[in-house]
Design an enzyme around this catalytic site. Structure first.
Site, PDB file in Angstrom:
ATOM      1  N   ASP A   1      19.929  10.193 -25.734  1.00 18.81           N
ATOM      2  CA  ASP A   1      20.420   9.229 -24.762  1.00 18.81           C
ATOM      3  C   ASP A   1      19.494   8.022 -24.641  1.00 18.81           C
ATOM      4  OD1 ASP A   1      22.116   8.474 -22.384  1.00 18.81           O
ATOM      5  OD2 ASP A   1      20.199   8.746 -21.369  1.00 18.81           O
TER       6      ASP A   1
ATOM      7  N   GLU B   1      21.900   6.869 -29.067  1.00 19.35           N
ATOM      8  CA  GLU B   1      22.492   5.770 -28.305  1.00 19.35           C
ATOM      9  C   GLU B   1      21.412   4.719 -28.176  1.00 19.35           C
ATOM     10  OE1 GLU B   1      24.511   4.754 -23.968  1.00 19.35           O
ATOM     11  OE2 GLU B   1      22.914   6.243 -24.130  1.00 19.35           O
TER      12      GLU B   1
END
Length: 666
Positions: free
Chosen positions: A277, A316
């Site tokens: 993330d 990401e």
């Protein structure tokens, strides 16, 4: 520091540990080791009897020792410097009462795995499915999710990307506020329930990767600072909380903690990789000292932990730094793939017409889609007005599977304020066409749970917190959404769902009976994924494997080149109204030598809810492209021909039938 996390052997005994920290079962009890440099004394206290075992200081901030009688299933916590407060284990494997309660000793070797023949998956050729266990089914458990896995395998999904499951406070949440990184949350089942999910996924041929958060900890239930201030740093800004200390004083044990976590999920849960993330918020200046970035070490650690199994590491990265997916030896971090936000943003503009906030630097034009299909990212170093700085870096040589392509994900759906899915924001025809582009394109496609059957459930931002924290989260969420001028209107803000409302969570639960209700949408996704897998031209995902051209204001063509001469495919996209092409002055439209184009697939098939497809080539030679549609053409041979008046060149009789591109027939 080595990327491999080696066993830790205690010099004073024959104890051999797998992990540098945590409590592990040993003959006659357990062995504990914890990093607590703020303390001068550490006791492990078992519950409910309150029996305390003093751990020995190693002189380096670590405390360790045997804990007789503590067996698998037993509960315990740590006491620091004789205080009254008891703390959960920083490496707790399970928190049966949540992050504020005691830790539970888990024996990872008791589970009977059946996936010994599973070899993992590499990124090429995969189809990712992002899912949130708490809303994927009505029950919101691992066991209930297992029930739906055969359908996903039949659909054509190959990789399950599970949103974060590390323990967090409250009754529900997205999972990005995890505080016990080694403990799967009690909300979805026990540790072995997660293992059963992975084991069954592997039996069905599905890989499982886990979304992990290595850029911050949640605001409630994080006790790491009680053990050491060294876990965090104020040298970097982080919009979600304190930044992690990967490069300052005391960084070595912190890096050890996160590297252990990365390897832990691969070894003890047989996971096939990780989704990392917000990597732009994982700050590490180690490279300036000639040492590897923590992301590079995570990549190495995951692969070493997997041994001979293939793994997938997805990042990401909002600024879309192509270096994330370049090999370490070429100055990269060694990830396998990275989310392509550019393609999503352009698609949203084309489908909805909205160009607010971070959509403002996109036009949703045919040229943007041609460029995205050819080159991956649209911004590779150009000026980006929305942020007032350059965006991205050159990515021309990045392998096509490294770009994760999607129309929906958890963030983007929730950012529509009311959690509306894309089918509620655009026309059915346009969405079918854009779905074809994403699922047949050279990147790695990703679906978000329920997208495959146009789920009626929204996906809202939900987080259950104590009242004072809940109010702050609600205010922060509203402020975030005001970047969209339409949402900044006071009347609109007043309608925003409250993140802490239980209804915000329960409304998001999928009803898988809608697979039958919306069978046409399911069929669309299933057939496209089969075409992608079975057609060697679409399956190739080669750099330089396609070219494209703009045909009109809302129409374009992509030509996918086959490895065999002439074995090409055309994808015709028309997001506008019906289009008649009378001049075909573009070589990408030319049929292969001695062949004619034959219709292989149409988004306007009645089985998908479409209105039917007229012949592309008209009697006068013009081409007709239906509005709000995508067509796939392939070459056909051995067709009847007619001669021109001079007896020279021949023209194929109009080909209108459908069939395999390899059939060599009309």
């Amino acid at each position: 520091m080595s990327a491999t996390v080696p066993p830790v052997e205690q010099a004073q005994a024959t104890v051999k540990r797998r992990w540098p920290i945590g409590v592990e079962p040993q003959p006659g009890g357990a062995h504990a080791r914890v990093w607590a440099p703020k303390a001068t004394r550490v006791d492990l206290v078992t519950e409910p009897d309150g029996r305390a075992t003093a751990l020995d200081g190693e002189g380096n901030g670590y405390f360790s020792g045997a804990v007789p009688g503590l067996e698998a299933g037993g509960l315990y916590r740590f006491r620091l410097d004789g205080g009254d407060t008891l703390y959960p284990d920083p490496m707790s494997r399970f928190q049966p009462d949540g992050p504020h309660g005691p830790s539970q000793l888990v024996d990872p070797h008791r589970f009977a795995w059946t996936d010994q023949g599973w070899r993992g998956r590499a990124i090429k050729g995969q189809v990712i499915y992002e899912m949130h266990i708490g809303t994927f089914t009505r029950e919101g458990t691992w066991e209930a999710a297992i029930r739906e896995l055969p359908a996903l395998a039949d659909l054509g999904v190959t990789v399950l990307e599970v949103m974060p499951v590390s323990e967090f406070s409250g009754r529900f949440g997205w999972g990005y506020d995890g505080v016990n990184l080694f403990a799967p949350t009690r909300l979805y089942g026990d540790a072995d329930a997660m293992r059963r999910f992975v084991d069954e996924a592997h039996r069905l041929g599905l890989a499982v990767i886990l979304d992990v958060v290595y850029n911050h900890f949640g605001p409630d239930g994080n006790y790491l600072k009680c053990f050491s201030d060294g876990y965090f740093t104020d040298r970097y800004k982080n919009e979600w909380g304190e930044a992690i200390n990967f490069d300052g004083p005391d960084a070595a044990p912190v890096r050890e903690f996160f590297l252990s976590n990365a390897a832990f999920w691969i070894e003890e849960y047989h996971l096939d990789g990780l989704r990392l993330d917000a990597t732009q918020s994982i700050h590490d200046g180690s490279e300036s000292r000639g040492e590897p970035h923590i992301l590079t070490e995570i990549s190495r650690t995951v692969r070493e932990a997997a041994g001979s199994r293939a793994t997938i590491l997805v990042g990401e990265n909002e600024p879309q730094h192509a270096s994330m997916v370049k090999p370490a030896e070429k100055g990269g971090c060694g990830l396998c793939a990275i989310w392509n936000d550019d393609l999503h943003h352009s698609a949203m503009v084309a489908l909805t017409g909205r160009t607010e906030a971070y959509y403002s630097d996109y036009r949703g034009t045919p040229q943007e889609f041609v460029s995205a299909m050819k080159y991956g990212f649209l911004y590779q170093g150009q000026w980006y007005r929305w942020q007032g700085k350059r965006r991205g870096m050159p990515a021309f040589d990045v392998p096509r599977p490294a770009f994760v392509s999607f129309l929906q994900n958890h963030d983007q759906i929730a950012n529509s304020a009311h959690g509306l899915r894309l089918h509620a924001l655009t026309s059915p025809g346009r969405l079918r066409a854009m779905t074809a582009l994403i699922l047949l394109g050279p990147g790695t496609p990703m679906l978000f749970q329920g997208q495959e059957f146009a789920a009626s459930a929204p996906f809202l931002y939900f987080a259950d917190h104590k009242p004072d924290l809940a109010a702050l989260v609600e205010t922060g969420r509203a402020e975030f959404l005001t970047q969209f001028p339409s949402l900044a209107d006071p009347a609109m803000l007043a309608t925003l769902p409250k993140p802490h409302a239980e209804d915000s969570f329960t409304r998001c639960k999928l009803d898988h009976r809608e697979r039958e209700t919306n069978a046409a949408v399911w069929a669309l996704h299933r057939d496209l994924l089969r075409l992608r897998k079975e057609d060697p031209v679409f399956a190739a995902q080669r750099v330089g494997g396609l070219d494209g051209a703009v045909l009109r204001e809302e129409a374009f063509v992509l030509r996918f080149f086959g490895e065999t001469e002439g074995d090409d495919r055309l994808v015709l996209m028309n997001l506008g109204r019906d289009l008649i092409l009378r001049a075909l002055a573009d070589p990408l439209l030319a049929p292969p030598r001695d062949a004619a184009w034959s219709l292989l697939w149409s988004s306007e098939e009645p089985a998908y809810g479409g209105g039917g497809t007229a012949p592309v080539e008209q009697p006068d030679g013009a081409w007709r492209l239906p509005g709000h549609a995508a067509l796939v053409l392939g070459p056909a041979w051995d067709f009847p021909t007619k001669s021109d008046d001079e007896g020279g060149n021949t023209t194929p009789v109009i080909v209108v039938s459908k069939g395999s591109a390899n059939d060599r027939r009309t």
